[in-house]
Design a protein around this motif. Sequence first.
Motif, mmCIF file in Angstrom:
data_model
loop_
_atom_site.group_PDB
_atom_site.id
_atom_site.type_symbol
_atom_site.label_atom_id
_atom_site.label_comp_id
_atom_site.label_asym_id
_atom_site.label_seq_id
_atom_site.Cartn_x
_atom_site.Cartn_y
_atom_site.Cartn_z
ATOM 1 N N THR A 43 0.812 -1.214 0.000
ATOM 2 C CA THR A 43 0.000 0.000 0.000
ATOM 3 C C THR A 43 0.845 1.263 0.000
ATOM 4 O O THR A 43 0.291 2.363 -0.032
ATOM 5 C CB THR A 43 -0.961 0.014 1.211
ATOM 6 O OG1 THR A 43 -0.189 -0.072 2.402
ATOM 7 C CG2 THR A 43 -1.956 -1.127 1.130
ATOM 8 N N VAL A 70 -11.235 10.209 -5.027
ATOM 9 C CA VAL A 70 -11.102 10.401 -3.583
ATOM 10 C C VAL A 70 -11.633 11.796 -3.243
ATOM 11 O O VAL A 70 -11.343 12.762 -3.956
ATOM 12 C CB VAL A 70 -9.618 10.275 -3.160
ATOM 13 C CG1 VAL A 70 -9.435 10.547 -1.680
ATOM 14 C CG2 VAL A 70 -9.081 8.897 -3.528
ATOM 15 N N ASN A 83 -4.440 9.854 -7.511
ATOM 16 C CA ASN A 83 -4.981 9.925 -6.146
ATOM 17 C C ASN A 83 -5.868 8.727 -5.847
ATOM 18 O O ASN A 83 -5.842 8.191 -4.737
ATOM 19 C CB ASN A 83 -5.750 11.223 -5.927
ATOM 20 C CG ASN A 83 -4.851 12.434 -5.841
ATOM 21 O OD1 ASN A 83 -3.643 12.316 -5.631
ATOM 22 N ND2 ASN A 83 -5.441 13.607 -6.021
ATOM 23 N N ASP A 87 -4.844 5.058 -3.420
ATOM 24 C CA ASP A 87 -5.662 4.942 -2.216
ATOM 25 C C ASP A 87 -6.340 3.569 -2.263
ATOM 26 O O ASP A 87 -7.080 3.270 -3.203
ATOM 27 C CB ASP A 87 -6.708 6.058 -2.196
ATOM 28 C CG ASP A 87 -7.674 5.931 -1.045
ATOM 29 O OD1 ASP A 87 -7.401 6.504 0.018
ATOM 30 O OD2 ASP A 87 -8.718 5.243 -1.214
#
Length: 153
Positions: A43, A70, A83, A87
């Motif tokens: 991640t 997001v 983005n 995520d």
Amino acid sequence: MFVKYVAVFAALAVFYGARSQGDLPVTQSCLGCICEAISGCNTTVTCAGDVCGPFRITWPYWADGGKPTVNQESPDSQTAFRNCVTDVYCAALTVQGYMNKYQQDCNGDGKIDCDDFATIHKLGGYGCKGVPLPEDYGARYQQCKQIVGQLQS
């Protein structure tokens, strides 16, 4: 390796607990195994070339997945793709959208399940029939699936 998967799986479970699973074709455990197989569910990874995030998503995949964003960012923003796919929650929604669009029985066993979704994720919506998974990805996916099956038993 597997500890990262468990942490991401737990986070996804909380996230999806707030959403109806009825409109999401891929189970939480399947998402976790796809993530584990494709990147070790890293991640912290951003982009390498044209693939980004823990699910290693490209811009065309994100677009086919519905261009989720997001914090209500416009999908037309220059940063929306990056983005989202970096995520884990938004990236998982991208995978769900992509699978909603391309879900099919890749292996000819008469059902659409995680094996098919893992194949579609790696080989694409039009390239999953009659083609084996790349060895490393396939082995990591099968190992995760076996461990998750043991945990759910």
